[in-house]
Design a protein around this motif. Structure first.
Motif, PDB file in Angstrom:
ATOM      1  N   TYR A  48       0.942  -1.270   0.050  1.00 41.68           N
ATOM      2  CA  TYR A  48      -0.111  -0.036   0.062  1.00 41.68           C
ATOM      3  C   TYR A  48       0.946   1.326   0.003  1.00 41.68           C
ATOM      4  O   TYR A  48       1.838   1.321   0.735  1.00 41.68           O
ATOM      5  CB  TYR A  48      -0.903   0.156   1.164  1.00 41.68           C
ATOM      6  CG  TYR A  48      -2.103  -1.176   1.173  1.00 41.68           C
ATOM      7  CD1 TYR A  48      -3.058  -1.005   0.484  1.00 41.68           C
ATOM      8  CD2 TYR A  48      -1.674  -2.277   2.041  1.00 41.68           C
ATOM      9  CE1 TYR A  48      -3.967  -2.080   0.726  1.00 41.68           C
ATOM     10  CE2 TYR A  48      -2.521  -3.453   1.866  1.00 41.68           C
ATOM     11  CZ  TYR A  48      -3.717  -3.194   1.450  1.00 41.68           C
ATOM     12  OH  TYR A  48      -4.481  -4.345   1.296  1.00 41.68           O
TER      13      TYR A  48
ATOM     14  N   ASP B 216      -0.919   0.587  -5.196  1.00 38.26           N
ATOM     15  CA  ASP B 216      -1.616   0.715  -3.984  1.00 38.26           C
ATOM     16  C   ASP B 216      -2.562  -0.222  -3.777  1.00 38.26           C
ATOM     17  O   ASP B 216      -3.875  -0.452  -4.205  1.00 38.26           O
ATOM     18  CB  ASP B 216      -2.407   1.980  -3.890  1.00 38.26           C
ATOM     19  CG  ASP B 216      -3.098   2.590  -2.623  1.00 38.26           C
ATOM     20  OD1 ASP B 216      -2.299   2.066  -1.515  1.00 38.26           O
ATOM     21  OD2 ASP B 216      -3.893   3.114  -2.487  1.00 38.26           O
ATOM     22  N   GLY B 217      -2.256  -1.595  -3.030  1.00 41.77           N
ATOM     23  CA  GLY B 217      -3.100  -2.680  -3.128  1.00 41.77           C
ATOM     24  C   GLY B 217      -2.477  -3.855  -3.952  1.00 41.77           C
ATOM     25  O   GLY B 217      -3.275  -4.888  -4.097  1.00 41.77           O
TER      26      GLY B 217
ATOM     27  N   CYS C 235       4.793   4.268   2.946  1.00 41.11           N
ATOM     28  CA  CYS C 235       3.924   3.094   2.292  1.00 41.11           C
ATOM     29  C   CYS C 235       3.841   2.104   3.667  1.00 41.11           C
ATOM     30  O   CYS C 235       4.431   2.326   4.614  1.00 41.11           O
ATOM     31  CB  CYS C 235       4.678   2.536   1.207  1.00 41.11           C
ATOM     32  SG  CYS C 235       6.167   1.423   1.709  1.00 41.11           S
TER      33      CYS C 235
END
Length: 649
Positions: free
Chosen positions: A381, A440-441, A493
Motif C-alpha cells: 500500500y 496501492d493494493g 507506504c
C-alpha cells in the motif's frame, strides 16, 4: 353421454355384486386365515404374489431386521458443514463369524456438487483410535468411482467393490440418490467379509471371500471394529444389531450436559459486530447417554466480555438451551473461548495510513543459505506520491552491515550494487504513472536468491490493482554467501502480510484451498514462511505440502505430522523422515499460530522437504521428508489445508 352413463352404472353394479359375493372370504382373509395359500386359485395367488413382490421392492429394505436395537443419535452438523474426519460415529465391534447390521438416515446436502459428500465406513483392528496399536484395514465410501477414491486402505481391494450407481468423476450429478434410509451390513459369517450398503435405490457391495489379515496385537483376538465418518452430510442413526462401545442410545429426549466451542477466530477486526464475527462458530454439545451433536451459531446465544468495542483480549461466552430433540432444556450449558480485537488482521510493516517515513519501520532479518531462494508474499500500500513510496528490500549480514538496498522502482545502492560490473537490472516499467497507481493494493511476491557464488538476485513480481503484472529484477549483487540476510523497510507506504490460504475460522476442509505453485530448479532450494493456524482437532489439521511436476501431476503429498502418500512416497526404499514429535499433544497445541519455514530442494531425481515449526510455546519442532522420488527435473510445490488456515510471511 346418456349411453355411457348407463354403461358405467352397470359396470359399477357388477363390481359391487362381485365384491359382495366374496365378502365372507375377504373378511376371513383379514382375520389372518390361509384362504390365499398355495391352494388358492392360480390367478388369485399369482396376483397376490405379484403385489407382495412389488411392495417389497418399493419398501427398499423396510423389512424388520431381527435383533435390531434402538440406537438413536446424530453424527455431523445438521447444516452440512462437517468436514472430512471431523466427527465419528460410535465404535461397533464385529467378532469373526458374526454379522453386524445398522440402519440410519443419511442426509445429503441438496446443494452438494461432489459425489464424496456422503459417508465412509472405516474398518480397523479392535483398538481405539487413540491407541498406539490402532491400525486400519481401510475405508469404503457409499459413492462408487471405478477409477476414483471411493475405497482405500492397505487391506481393501478396490476390485472387490461394485455398485448399482457409478460415477466417472467426483463432480458427476447423482449424489442425492445416496440419501435416505440406509441399511449397512458387515457379514463375517462365511470366513471373509461382505459389506453391503443400500437405501433401496443404490446398492454398493464389497465382497472379500478370503479371511481378513489379523491386525490386532493380540493374535488371539480376531474382532474388527467399524465406525462411520460423514463429510458434508449428517447421519441420524436408527438402530444396530450389535451394542456399540458406550452402549445403545434410546430415542428418549436428552438434556445437555456440556459444550465445546469450535472455530472461534483468534482475531476479530475492530468494528466487526458480534453476529458477523462468530457467524461460523459451531458447538459440540454433550447430552445424556453419551450422545453428542454439533450445532451452528444460530442455535447459540453469544456475549463478548467485556465488550466488542475496545482493542485487546476478550472472552466469548456462548449458551445453548435446548434438549437433544430441540425442546427447552432444564438448564442451559455454557462454553467459552478467548479471542482478540485488533485494528489490523495480519502482520504489517508501517502505519496503515502510510505515514511511516523512510527507514521508519523494518521487518526482521531473514537468513538465506547458499543455493536457496526465499519467497515472501505481501500486499503493498502506498501514499501514491512518488515511485519510491513502495516496498524496499535490504540485503545485509547478520549484524546489519549492508550489501545493497533495492527499491520497487528500478533503483538501488550499496557496496554490492554500485560499480558492480556483474549487476543486471530488468529496466523498470514502460508506464511509471500506471504502475504507481496500480501499486496501492498490489499483490507482491519477492524472491531473494543466494546463488552460492558470492552473488544474490532479487526478483519482484507485482500484480497491480489494474490486473496487470509488473516485474522488477536485480541480479548479480555482490554478497557474502555464508552470511547473507534480507529484510523489508518502507517509505510512506506499508506492507500487509495478508496472503491467506483457507478461511480464518479454520472451517476449510481437506483440499478446500490452495496456494499458488512455486518452481524449484534443479540444484536449488526454495523457502517460504507461513503462519499456521489450526482447529486443533487432529494432528493433520495443519499445513500440507503438495509436490508436482507441472502443478497438477503429483509426486507426493506430505503433511506437518510425519505422514504422506503418492507415487514417489509410497514403497520408496530411499525415503527417510525425521520421525514425528516426541509429544504429539504438546506439538498440536503449539501449532496454532506457529511460524513455519518450509524448504523444498530439487536434488535432480529426488526432492527433500524440510519443515521448521516455531510453536506458540516457544519451542522449535522439525519434520523432514528426504529422498522423495524418483522425480523429473520439473519440480513445483504448493500448500493446501485441512481444518486450518495459512498466512504467508
Amino acid at each position: 353421454m346418456k349411453t355411457n352413463s348407463i354403461y358405467n352404472k352397470i359396470v359399477v353394479g357388477v363390481i359391487f355384486l362381485f365384491l359382495l359375493s366374496f365378502s365372507p372370504l375377504l373378511f376371513t382373509s383379514c382375520e389372518g386365515g390361509d384362504l390365499y395359500s398355495i391352494d388358492s386359485p392360480d390367478w388369485i395367488s399369482g396376483k397376490i404374489d405379484s403385489i407382495a413382490a412389488e411392495k417389497a421392492k418399493n419398501q427398499g429394505g423396510e423389512d424388520e431386521i431381527e435383533g435390531l436395537e434402538e440406537d438413536v443419535y446424530t453424527v455431523g452438523a445438521t447444516d452440512y458443514s462437517t468436514g472430512w474426519w471431523a466427527v465419528f460415529s460410535k465404535y461397533y465391534q464385529i467378532p469373526e463369524g458374526e454379522k453386524w447390521i445398522t440402519q440410519f438416515n443419511l442426509n445429503i446436502n441438496p446443494n452438494a456438487s461432489n459425489t464424496y459428500k456422503n459417508y465412509a465406513l472405516i474398518i480397523t483392528n479392535d483398538e481405539d483410535r487413540g491407541s498406539g496399536n490402532y491400525k486400519e484395514y481401510g475405508a469404503i465410501r457409499y459413492d462408487f468411482q471405478p477409477s476414483g477414491n471411493s475405497e482405500w486402505g492397505d487391506y481393501i481391494d478396490r476390485s472387490l467393490a461394485t455398485s448399482t450407481l457409478e460415477f466417472a468423476t467426483d463432480t458427476d450429478a447423482g449424489v442425492d440418490q445416496l440419501g435416505g434410509k440406509v441399511t449397512l451390513t458387515i457379514d463375517r459369517t462365511e470366513g471373509g467379509m461382505i459389506v453391503t450398503m443400500t437405501n433401496g435405490k443404490v446398492t454398493k457391495t464389497y465382497t472379500q471371500k478370503t479371511p481378513l489379515v489379523n491386525l490386532n496385537a493380540d493374535q488371539s483376538n480376531t474382532t474388527i471394529r467399524a465406525f462411520l465418518v460423514p463429510e458434508g452430510s449428517f447421519i441420524n442413526f436408527i438402530g444396530s444389531t450389535i451394542e456399540p462401545i458406550g452402549g445403545f442410545t434410546s430415542k428418549e429426549d436428552k438434556q445437555p450436559l456440556s459444550m465445546t466451542l469450535n472455530g472461534v477466530p483468534k482475531k476479530v477486526l475492530q468494528g466487526t459486530t458480534l453476529e458477523e464475527a462468530f457467524a461460523n462458530v459451531t458447538a459440540t454439545i454433550q447430552f445424556e447417554q453419551e450422545v453428542s451433536a454439533t450445532v451452528s451459531a444460530k442455535d447459540l446465544t453469544f456475549q463478548a466480555i467485556p465488550n466488542m468495542n475496545s482493542l485487546g483480549k476478550k472472552t466469548l461466552v456462548a449458551a445453548y438451551a435446548k434438549t437433544y430433540k430441540g425442546e427447552a432444556a432444564t438448564a442451559p450449558v455454557i462454553g467459552s473461548a478467548e479471542f482478540e480485537i485488533v485494528d489490523k488482521m495480519y502482520t504489517s510493516i508501517g502505519a496503515t495510513d502510510n505515514s511511516t517515513g523512510w527507514w521508519g519501520a523494518h521487518s526482521e532479518n531473514i537468513k538465506v543459505n547458499p543455493n536457496e531462494t526465499f519467497i515472501t508474499s505481501f500486499t503493498n500500500y502506498t501514499c501514491g506520491q512518488n515511485n519510491w513510496n513502495n516496498f524496499v528490500v535490504v540485503l545485509c549480514r547478520e549484524d546489519n552491515t549492508e550489501f545493497a538496498v533495492v527499491r520497487a522502482d528500478n533503483y538501488g545502492w550499496g557496496a554490492g550494487y554500485e560499480n558492480n560490473p556483474n549487476l543486471w537490472l530488468s529496466g523498470g516499467q514502460a508506464d511509471w504513472g500506471a504502475w504507481l497507481a496500480a501499486m496501492d493494493g498490489a499483490k507482491v511476491d519477492v524472491a531473494v536468491t543466494n546463488n552460492g557464488d558470492g552473488s544474490a538476485d532479487v526478483s519482484a513480481i507485482m500484480q497491480g490493482t489494474d490486473g496487470n503484472f509488473y516485474t522488477q529484477e536485480y541480479k548479480g549483487i555482490a554478497i557474502d554467501p555464508e552470511d547473507f540476510y534480507f529484510r523489508f523497510t518502507v517509505d510512506n507506504c506499508h506492507l500487509e502480510f495478508d496472503n491467506v490460504i483457507g478461511a480464518d475460522d479454520n472451517s476449510t476442509g481437506w483440499w478446500g484451498a490452495h496456494s499458488s505453485d512455486f518452481n524449484v530448479p534443479v540444484g536449488k532450494t526454495v523457502v517460504t514462511r507461513i503462519k499456521n493456524y489450526s482447529n486443533l482437532q487432529n494432528n493433520w489439521n495443519n499445513f500440507v505440502v503438495v509436490l508436482t511436476s507441472d502443478g497438477t501431476s503429483e509426486y507426493a503429498v506430505v503433511r506437518a505430522d510425519n505422514y504422506g502418500w503418492g507415487a514417489c512416497y509410497e514403497n520408496n526404499p530411499n525415503l527417510t523422515t525425521s520421525g514425528g514429535q516426541a509429544d504429539w499433544g504438546a506439538w498440536l497445541k503449539a501449532m496454532d499460530d506457529a511460524t513455519v519455514t518450509v524448504s523444498v530442494t530439487n536434488n535432480g531425481g529426488t526432492a527433500d522437504v524440510r519443515c521448521v515449526m516455531l510453536g506458540n510455546d516457544g519451542n522449535t519442532y522439525y519434520q523432514d521428508y528426504l529422498g522423495i522420488g524418483p522425480i523429473s527435473d520439473d519440480l513445483w510445490f504448493r500448500f493446501t489445508v485441512d481444518g486450518c488456515h495459512l498466512v504467508f510471511e
